[in-house]
Design a protein around this motif. Structure first.
Motif, PDB file in Angstrom:
ATOM      1  N   GLY A   7       0.857  -1.346   0.061  1.00 43.21           N
ATOM      2  CA  GLY A   7      -0.116   0.096  -0.113  1.00 43.21           C
ATOM      3  C   GLY A   7       1.100   1.423   0.122  1.00 43.21           C
ATOM      4  N   HIS A   8       2.089   1.310   0.855  1.00 47.03           N
ATOM      5  CA  HIS A   8       2.866   2.247   0.796  1.00 47.03           C
ATOM      6  C   HIS A   8       3.599   2.703  -0.447  1.00 47.03           C
ATOM      7  N   PHE A   9       3.905   1.581  -1.179  1.00 52.11           N
ATOM      8  CA  PHE A   9       4.546   1.930  -2.567  1.00 52.11           C
ATOM      9  C   PHE A   9       3.640   1.617  -3.457  1.00 52.11           C
ATOM     10  N   GLY A  10       2.342   1.345  -3.459  1.00 51.32           N
ATOM     11  CA  GLY A  10       1.344   1.515  -4.357  1.00 51.32           C
ATOM     12  C   GLY A  10       1.095   2.964  -4.501  1.00 51.32           C
ATOM     13  N   ASP A  11       0.833   3.762  -3.112  1.00 57.19           N
ATOM     14  CA  ASP A  11       0.423   5.214  -3.212  1.00 57.19           C
ATOM     15  C   ASP A  11       1.791   6.000  -3.617  1.00 57.19           C
ATOM     16  N   ARG A  12       3.053   5.484  -3.405  1.00 52.12           N
ATOM     17  CA  ARG A  12       3.987   6.476  -3.777  1.00 52.12           C
ATOM     18  C   ARG A  12       4.474   6.304  -5.065  1.00 52.12           C
ATOM     19  N   ILE A  13       4.520   4.789  -5.739  1.00 53.97           N
ATOM     20  CA  ILE A  13       4.928   4.735  -6.904  1.00 53.97           C
ATOM     21  C   ILE A  13       4.052   4.368  -7.993  1.00 53.97           C
ATOM     22  N   GLY A  14       2.779   3.698  -7.559  1.00 53.19           N
ATOM     23  CA  GLY A  14       1.924   3.539  -8.583  1.00 53.19           C
ATOM     24  C   GLY A  14       1.332   2.079  -8.430  1.00 53.19           C
ATOM     25  N   ARG A  15       0.105   1.686  -8.852  1.00 52.32           N
ATOM     26  CA  ARG A  15      -0.644   0.738  -8.592  1.00 52.32           C
ATOM     27  C   ARG A  15      -0.127  -0.328  -9.445  1.00 52.32           C
ATOM     28  N   LYS A  16       0.265  -0.220 -10.614  1.00 51.62           N
ATOM     29  CA  LYS A  16       0.628  -1.456 -11.715  1.00 51.62           C
ATOM     30  C   LYS A  16       1.718  -2.191 -11.286  1.00 51.62           C
ATOM     31  N   SER A  17       2.877  -1.580 -10.857  1.00 57.38           N
ATOM     32  CA  SER A  17       3.894  -2.240 -10.595  1.00 57.38           C
ATOM     33  C   SER A  17       4.021  -3.045  -9.439  1.00 57.38           C
ATOM     34  N   MET A  18       3.099  -2.681  -8.354  1.00 54.59           N
ATOM     35  CA  MET A  18       2.906  -3.370  -7.330  1.00 54.59           C
ATOM     36  C   MET A  18       2.001  -4.825  -7.526  1.00 54.59           C
ATOM     37  N   LEU A  19       1.009  -4.638  -8.460  1.00 57.88           N
ATOM     38  CA  LEU A  19       0.327  -5.685  -8.796  1.00 57.88           C
ATOM     39  C   LEU A  19       1.201  -6.794  -9.607  1.00 57.88           C
ATOM     40  N   VAL A  20       2.125  -6.515 -10.298  1.00 57.59           N
ATOM     41  CA  VAL A  20       3.064  -7.540 -10.943  1.00 57.59           C
ATOM     42  C   VAL A  20       3.772  -8.156  -9.924  1.00 57.59           C
ATOM     43  N   LEU A  21       4.290  -7.181  -9.026  1.00 56.01           N
ATOM     44  CA  LEU A  21       5.378  -7.872  -7.897  1.00 56.01           C
ATOM     45  C   LEU A  21       4.681  -8.796  -6.897  1.00 56.01           C
TER      46      LEU A  21
ATOM     47  N   VAL B 165      -8.489  -3.920  -7.138  1.00 57.82           N
ATOM     48  CA  VAL B 165      -9.769  -3.194  -7.063  1.00 57.82           C
ATOM     49  C   VAL B 165      -9.591  -1.629  -7.281  1.00 57.82           C
ATOM     50  N   LEU B 166      -8.219  -1.171  -6.836  1.00 57.27           N
ATOM     51  CA  LEU B 166      -8.211   0.200  -7.423  1.00 57.27           C
ATOM     52  C   LEU B 166      -7.973   0.552  -8.701  1.00 57.27           C
ATOM     53  N   MET B 167      -7.184  -0.274  -9.430  1.00 59.99           N
ATOM     54  CA  MET B 167      -6.980  -0.233 -10.672  1.00 59.99           C
ATOM     55  C   MET B 167      -8.347  -0.397 -11.667  1.00 59.99           C
ATOM     56  N   SER B 168      -9.196  -1.116 -11.242  1.00 58.90           N
ATOM     57  CA  SER B 168     -10.426  -1.177 -11.894  1.00 58.90           C
ATOM     58  C   SER B 168     -11.254  -0.020 -11.599  1.00 58.90           C
ATOM     59  N   GLY B 169     -11.363   0.459 -10.286  1.00 58.10           N
ATOM     60  CA  GLY B 169     -12.320   1.284  -9.719  1.00 58.10           C
ATOM     61  C   GLY B 169     -11.787   2.686 -10.069  1.00 58.10           C
ATOM     62  N   GLU B 170     -10.626   3.062  -9.915  1.00 52.59           N
ATOM     63  CA  GLU B 170     -10.354   4.209 -10.556  1.00 52.59           C
ATOM     64  C   GLU B 170     -10.087   4.433 -11.925  1.00 52.59           C
ATOM     65  N   HIS B 171     -10.294   3.539 -12.694  1.00 51.94           N
ATOM     66  CA  HIS B 171     -10.616   3.913 -14.199  1.00 51.94           C
ATOM     67  C   HIS B 171     -11.841   3.699 -14.678  1.00 51.94           C
TER      68      HIS B 171
ATOM     69  N   TYR C 136      -4.623   3.193  -1.427  1.00 53.29           N
ATOM     70  CA  TYR C 136      -4.195   1.789  -1.433  1.00 53.29           C
ATOM     71  C   TYR C 136      -3.649   1.528   0.028  1.00 53.29           C
ATOM     72  N   SER C 137      -3.257   2.393   0.866  1.00 53.66           N
ATOM     73  CA  SER C 137      -2.720   2.056   2.211  1.00 53.66           C
ATOM     74  C   SER C 137      -4.091   2.098   3.046  1.00 53.66           C
ATOM     75  N   ALA C 138      -5.148   2.930   2.753  1.00 60.60           N
ATOM     76  CA  ALA C 138      -6.643   2.691   3.663  1.00 60.60           C
ATOM     77  C   ALA C 138      -7.085   1.181   3.419  1.00 60.60           C
ATOM     78  N   LEU C 139      -6.979   0.849   2.046  1.00 59.41           N
ATOM     79  CA  LEU C 139      -7.704  -0.422   1.794  1.00 59.41           C
ATOM     80  C   LEU C 139      -7.035  -1.599   2.472  1.00 59.41           C
ATOM     81  N   ALA C 140      -5.557  -1.435   2.580  1.00 60.72           N
ATOM     82  CA  ALA C 140      -4.822  -2.497   3.161  1.00 60.72           C
ATOM     83  C   ALA C 140      -5.310  -2.531   4.535  1.00 60.72           C
ATOM     84  N   VAL C 141      -5.499  -1.130   5.483  1.00 57.38           N
ATOM     85  CA  VAL C 141      -5.730  -1.147   6.791  1.00 57.38           C
ATOM     86  C   VAL C 141      -7.076  -1.974   7.073  1.00 57.38           C
ATOM     87  N   THR C 142      -8.085  -1.454   6.260  1.00 55.21           N
ATOM     88  CA  THR C 142      -9.294  -1.596   6.492  1.00 55.21           C
ATOM     89  C   THR C 142      -9.819  -3.371   6.201  1.00 55.21           C
ATOM     90  N   TYR C 143      -9.369  -3.556   4.702  1.00 58.90           N
ATOM     91  CA  TYR C 143      -9.894  -4.839   4.378  1.00 58.90           C
ATOM     92  C   TYR C 143      -9.087  -5.840   4.920  1.00 58.90           C
TER      93      TYR C 143
END
Length: 453
Positions: free
Chosen positions: A87-101, A149-155, A378-385
């Motif tokens: 979530g930290h790096f998804g909010d800092r670097i981007g959603r896509k790269s975190m999904l691949v990793l 869900v962010l990649m889909s929801g934010e598009h 991204y970080s918020a969804l990590a904490v809650t979900y």
């Protein structure tokens, strides 16, 4: 671009998304999610059916089930850690790269489970390695769910965020279906072959799926809302701090709503699967797996319907409907699952997973997205979900421990009811933001700060 113009982009950008790009994002998120859930729930199915005697053989039957469920829970315990990291790096670097990793991490851990030595071959080292790989799975999945869900929801167009965000959620029943299918197939092997090499095949096969998933995900575009935050300098140095600065109310509401969602899965697809598989009728385990397969397929079909209904009717009524259905079905589920009647077994999973869980899961992604702005979403969804899912993972373990040697489903059903009640209160209490309402807030605040609005 002036910040005043940025507000316009933030509020209307997703609605202008090219259809081809949106379609590619939906396919990539859904396929990747299905593969990751397949990997994760391979272990869940195996923990109910074969892992106890293979990795915890010097135990009573009840203790063996407890031990295998404890390692099942270990994966969930690691999910908040994975969620916070990615979530930290998804909010800092981007959603896509975190999904691949995260997909690579999940696939590697799952493949390695398939080559692990058993207790008979390596002694106490075997269950230790199993737990470590399960933790690695949990870290990967903890980062994947929010990003998908962010990649889909934010598009998505704002008035179709529920529909778009429900597509990666469909990866859950598809992954559950896939894991159940392969175990249904290998369970046809003679028991000595199943317990020596047959159980390994589903885990080893996951490596092929990972290559497919990585290829697909590399072709998707970055979330437009994240790109906008990055271009306007809205990224936080530590996004997690922004989650709590926003207030505890959305965090707690999201965590309890997620607790109800995840407890449905823990009780119906893990605890009751194990409970009913040891029933008195011949072929009971196969019948229950058949029912779970059909329920998972129905959920995959109905999840987008639930997401669309959450756009049309609101998130709250769809969520409450799903919680209610799962609670009511639990009143008859133990009797129906032990009846030996394939029709009743299928009906149990159709109602609980295909309808009840589909309603909750189809609406909850957009419910959580709407509550948090994109710079720390991204970080918020990590904490809650992930906190809710982690707490629910102890449901099967607690229920088996309470029941002891008594063959009863009552402890599990009571735990389910308690969590569903807490989730319903969290969803019913307070105001639910309209789609896009929270999303535009950080941009407006930047405009006020710079005086360019």
């Amino acid at each position: 671009m002036k910040v005043a113009e940025s507000v316009e982009v933030a509020e209307t950008g997703p609605t202008r998304a090219d259809r081809t790009v949106s379609r590619r994002v939906l396919v990539g998120s859904t396929i990747g999610s299905a593969i990751e859930w397949y990997d994760f729930y391979l272990y869940s199915t195996a923990s109910a059916l074969v892992l106890g005697p293979l990795f915890f053989p010097n135990q009573s039957p009840t203790a063996g089930v407890l031990a295998s469920f404890a390692t099942y829970a270990a994966g969930f315990v690691a999910r908040p850690l994975g969620g916070v990291i990615f979530g930290h790096f998804g909010d800092r670097i981007g959603r896509k790269s975190m999904l691949v990793l995260t997909l690579i991490i999940m696939g590697t851990a799952t493949f390695l489970v398939g080559v692990l030595p058993t207790y008979e071959q390596a002694g106490v080292l075997a269950p230790i390695l199993l737990v470590l790989l399960r933790v690695l799975q949990g870290i990967g999945l903890g980062g994947e769910w929010g990003g998908g869900v962010l990649m889909s929801g934010e598009h998505a167009p704002l008035n179709r965020r529920g529909l778009f965000a429900s597509f990666p959620a469909s990866g859950f029943p598809l992954g559950l279906f896939g894991s159940a299918v392969v175990f249904r197939l290998v369970s046809q092997l003679p028991e000595d072959q199943l317990m020596t090499w047959g159980w390994r095949l589903p885990f080893l096969a996951s490596i092929v799926l990972v290559f497919v998933g990585v290829f697909v995900r590399l072709g998707v575009t970055e979330s437009p809302e994240f790109v906008h935050v990055r271009e306007t300098g809205g990224r936080s140095r530590v996004p997690l701090t922004g989650v709590f600065q926003q207030g505890w109310a959305p965090v707690l509401r999201g965590a309890f709503a997620s607790l109800g969602l995840a407890m449905i899965v823990s009780i119906y697809s893990v605890y009751l699967l194990s409970f009913a598989s040891s029933g008195p009728h011949d072929g009971q385990g196969a019948k229950v797996l058949n029912g779970l397969l059909i329920g998972a397929l129905a959920e995959a079909v109905l999840l987008p319907v639930a997401g669309l209904l959450s756009d049309l009717l609101g998130r709250r009524p769809v969520l409450l409907f799903g919680y209610t259905v799962c609670a009511l079905v639990s009143l008859v589920a133990p009797q129906w699952l032990l009846s030996g009647d394939q029709t009743l077994i299928v009906l149990t999973f159709l109602l609980a997973m295909g309808i009840g869980h589909a309603a909750v899961y189809g609406a909850i992604s957009a419910f959580l997205i709407d509550m948090f702005p994109p710079e720390h979403r991204y970080s918020a969804l990590a904490v809650t979900y992930q906190l809710g899912a982690t707490a629910a993972s102890f449901g099967p373990l607690a229920a088996v421990a309470i029941a002891g040697s008594v063959h009863t489903a009552t402890p599990g059903i009571l735990l389910l009811w308690g969590c569903l009640a807490a989730a319903a209160v969290a969803v019913a209490a307070g105001r639910i933001p309209r789609p896009g309402e929270v999303s535009a807030r950080p941009v407006r605040q930047e405009a006020e700060r710079t005086g360019t609005a």
